[in-house]
Design a protein around this motif. Structure first.
Motif, PDB file in Angstrom:
ATOM      1  N   GLY A  89       2.351 -23.521 117.918  1.00 43.31           N
ATOM      2  CA  GLY A  89       2.005 -24.121 116.749  1.00 43.31           C
ATOM      3  C   GLY A  89       3.241 -24.689 115.859  1.00 43.31           C
ATOM      4  N   GLU A  90       2.716 -24.726 114.592  1.00 47.92           N
ATOM      5  CA  GLU A  90       3.729 -25.265 113.878  1.00 47.92           C
ATOM      6  C   GLU A  90       3.789 -24.526 112.614  1.00 47.92           C
ATOM      7  OE1 GLU A  90       5.552 -27.812 114.481  1.00 47.92           O
ATOM      8  OE2 GLU A  90       4.836 -28.442 116.241  1.00 47.92           O
ATOM      9  N   ASN A  91       4.985 -24.337 111.830  1.00 47.10           N
ATOM     10  CA  ASN A  91       5.224 -23.500 110.678  1.00 47.10           C
ATOM     11  C   ASN A  91       4.524 -24.233 109.409  1.00 47.10           C
ATOM     12  OD1 ASN A  91       7.087 -23.978 108.123  1.00 47.10           O
ATOM     13  ND2 ASN A  91       7.449 -21.974 109.041  1.00 47.10           N
ATOM     14  N   ALA A  92       4.486 -25.508 109.546  1.00 43.02           N
ATOM     15  CA  ALA A  92       3.879 -26.582 108.588  1.00 43.02           C
ATOM     16  C   ALA A  92       2.477 -26.345 108.529  1.00 43.02           C
ATOM     17  CB  ALA A  92       4.404 -27.896 108.748  1.00 43.02           C
ATOM     18  N   ASP A  93       1.819 -25.809 109.541  1.00 43.84           N
ATOM     19  CA  ASP A  93       0.207 -25.963 109.562  1.00 43.84           C
ATOM     20  C   ASP A  93      -0.206 -24.354 109.498  1.00 43.84           C
ATOM     21  OD1 ASP A  93       0.023 -28.728 110.202  1.00 43.84           O
ATOM     22  OD2 ASP A  93       0.067 -28.271 112.247  1.00 43.84           O
TER      23      ASP A  93
END
Length: 321
Positions: free
Chosen positions: A273-277
């Motif tokens: 995953g991504e922190n921004a998402d």
């Protein structure tokens, strides 16, 4: 799947992040409500939202709205949730979802009667890294989880007008940052800790400025928690197991973890995953829940965490007097 129309209540930082998350999904917010009407107008202009309510309470009665995302201060959540549920709206509510278990119990019972989804916007339950780590631990590769160590500290000035230390805005370390630490613990423990020793340092306003917890559940799994709103700490979680340990930094919206193996001495880095998402994952799971998928919002964990926080807190907010 049904196309779901979102309304947002509140126009603060997290409401802006939610709007950006919906845009990432190729969707938009249907409507916005705020106690200060002009702020709602400005928010609508920024995100091309077509509907702004003159009276913020009108959002609950709008037949076009499917789900209301409540981003207002903690101590306003209960009143707004009851209004939303009584009008058949699903609700995603910023943490902490309520002030205490009494409020949450009434909300859950009413939601069951009305057949709507109620959920807390807790990033930890939706970030891909946590789902991946839970699968890994369930496989037994690291053995049993024995101990979890949590830190979360920010340095906030003693500005008693901001929400962090203001009892009239349900300020304090437990509801503001403790909810993350306890949600992390509940995610990885086999059951809710039912034994707790605690120490609390109060801010000049009487809310909890600093909190230390030592927890244990029936399986003998233990956790320690150190929280502060007036002393900087890393956002660090460590899961100690029989065959190694997992270390996670920036854990409220984590995307990577380091796994240290005892026998080989190897350190493995994993990502997902991504922190921004972070909010995108929350919204996706919420829409799945609204479309009938059970268990993806983890309301049972939300209840357990609120039960722990209610039991630990040694003061009352004005609404609880």
């Amino acid at each position: 799947m049904k196309d779901i129309k979102w309304a947002v209540l509140g126009t603060g930082v997290i409401a802006n992040e939610m709007a950006q998350a919906l845009i990432k999904k190729g969707k938009s917010i249907y409507s916005v409500a705020n106690r200060t009407h002009q702020k709602a107008v400005e928010f609508a202009k920024k995100y091309n939202i077509n509907k702004v309510y003159e009276d913020m309470n009108d959002v609950f009665e709008d037949p076009e709205v499917d789900v209301v995302y409540i981003t207002t201060p903690h101590n306003t959540h209960y009143e707004f949730m009851i209004k939303a549920i009584n009008n058949g709206k699903h609700i995603l509510v910023e943490k902490s979802i309520t002030l205490n278990t009494s409020e949450l119990s009434r909300v859950i019972n009413l939601a069951e009667q009305r057949g709507v989804v109620v959920a807390e916007a807790m990033t930890i339950y939706h970030m891909p890294i946590y789902k991946k780590l839970k699968e890994m631990l369930n496989s037994g590769v690291l053995g049993k989880v024995n101990l979890i160590t949590m830190n979360f500290g920010s340095f906030k000035e003693y500005d008693m007008n901001n929400r962090f230390f203001n009892p009239n805005l349900a300020g304090g370390a437990m509801l503001d940052i403790g909810v993350y630490a306890l949600s992390f613990i509940r995610w990885f423990m086999d059951s809710k800790p039912d034994k707790c020793a605690s120490q609390t340092k109060s801010a000049p306003t009487g809310v909890d400025e600093q909190v230390g917890l030592l927890l244990m559940n029936d399986e003998g799994q233990m956790a320690s928690v150190m929280l502060s709103l007036h002393s900087k700490q890393p956002k660090r979680g460590m899961i100690s197991c029989e065959k190694g340990y997992i270390e996670i930094m920036e854990y409220p919206r984590a995307w990577e973890a380091a796994i240290h193996y005892v026998e080989s001495g190897e350190t493995q880095k994993i990502t997902a995953g991504e922190n921004a998402d972070a909010l995108v994952y929350e919204l996706e799971d919420m829409e799945r829940a609204i479309n009938g998928e059970h268990g993806c919002m983890h309301l049972d964990y939300t209840w357990d965490v609120m039960d722990m926080m209610t039991g630990v807190r040694n003061f009352k907010y004005p609404e609880e007097m």
